[in-house]
Design a protein around this motif. Sequence first.
Motif, PDB file in Angstrom:
ATOM      1  N   GLY A  26       0.845  -1.203  -0.181  1.00  0.00           N
ATOM      2  CA  GLY A  26       0.017  -0.222  -0.041  1.00  0.00           C
ATOM      3  C   GLY A  26       0.902   1.195   0.079  1.00  0.00           C
ATOM      4  O   GLY A  26       0.322   2.267   0.147  1.00  0.00           O
ATOM      5  N   LYS A  29      -0.074   4.980  -1.894  1.00  0.00           N
ATOM      6  CA  LYS A  29      -1.645   4.793  -2.034  1.00  0.00           C
ATOM      7  C   LYS A  29      -2.333   5.566  -0.861  1.00  0.00           C
ATOM      8  O   LYS A  29      -1.878   5.474   0.230  1.00  0.00           O
ATOM      9  CB  LYS A  29      -2.294   3.252  -2.016  1.00  0.00           C
ATOM     10  N   PRO A  30      -3.487   6.391  -1.010  1.00  0.00           N
ATOM     11  CA  PRO A  30      -4.198   7.058  -0.125  1.00  0.00           C
ATOM     12  C   PRO A  30      -4.976   6.070   0.986  1.00  0.00           C
ATOM     13  O   PRO A  30      -5.222   4.715   0.465  1.00  0.00           O
ATOM     14  CB  PRO A  30      -5.066   7.771  -0.893  1.00  0.00           C
ATOM     15  N   LEU A  31      -4.742   6.411   2.043  1.00  0.00           N
ATOM     16  CA  LEU A  31      -5.515   5.561   3.212  1.00  0.00           C
ATOM     17  C   LEU A  31      -6.807   5.368   2.956  1.00  0.00           C
ATOM     18  O   LEU A  31      -7.480   6.289   2.433  1.00  0.00           O
ATOM     19  CB  LEU A  31      -5.141   6.226   4.467  1.00  0.00           C
ATOM     20  N   GLU A  32      -7.501   4.404   3.337  1.00  0.00           N
ATOM     21  CA  GLU A  32      -8.906   4.103   2.897  1.00  0.00           C
ATOM     22  C   GLU A  32      -9.500   4.399   4.347  1.00  0.00           C
ATOM     23  O   GLU A  32      -9.536   3.168   5.099  1.00  0.00           O
ATOM     24  CB  GLU A  32      -9.277   2.554   2.628  1.00  0.00           C
ATOM     25  N   LEU A  33     -10.222   5.550   4.586  1.00  0.00           N
ATOM     26  CA  LEU A  33     -10.878   5.795   5.975  1.00  0.00           C
ATOM     27  C   LEU A  33     -12.405   5.639   5.588  1.00  0.00           C
ATOM     28  O   LEU A  33     -12.922   5.772   4.811  1.00  0.00           O
ATOM     29  CB  LEU A  33     -10.441   7.383   5.926  1.00  0.00           C
TER      30      LEU A  33
END
Length: 123
Positions: A26, A29-33
């Motif tokens: 990851g 990659k942007p965090l999946e909040l």
Amino acid sequence: MDIFWRIAEDKIREAMKNGEFNNLPGFGKPLELEDLSHIPEDLRIGYLILKNAGYVSEEVELKKDLMTLEDLLRCCEDEEEKKELKKKLNEKLLRWNALMKKRNKTNSQALRDYQRRIDEKFR
């Protein structure tokens, strides 16, 4: 405690400088909040604990998806997109109804009342 924090920060900075974090899954990659706005505040921590332990049922996920789709439908102005959202909503509703039908055959009245109260709290 301040000294331990500094030591940890120094170790982290050193590892970053050496590129030890570059190959992590990851990376970049942007965090999946997760949006927890559909869950009452007093139930959120319990929900997260159960979810992280793998105990969130399909019913909870379906209920969350249904609420999201209903919100999107209310805000949507594009007819083609509305059509697609309604299709997804109907699919989720069919799955939800099938689960509830199956579940109600095995649950006692007390459990059905409890489920109703939980559903009311989520609204």
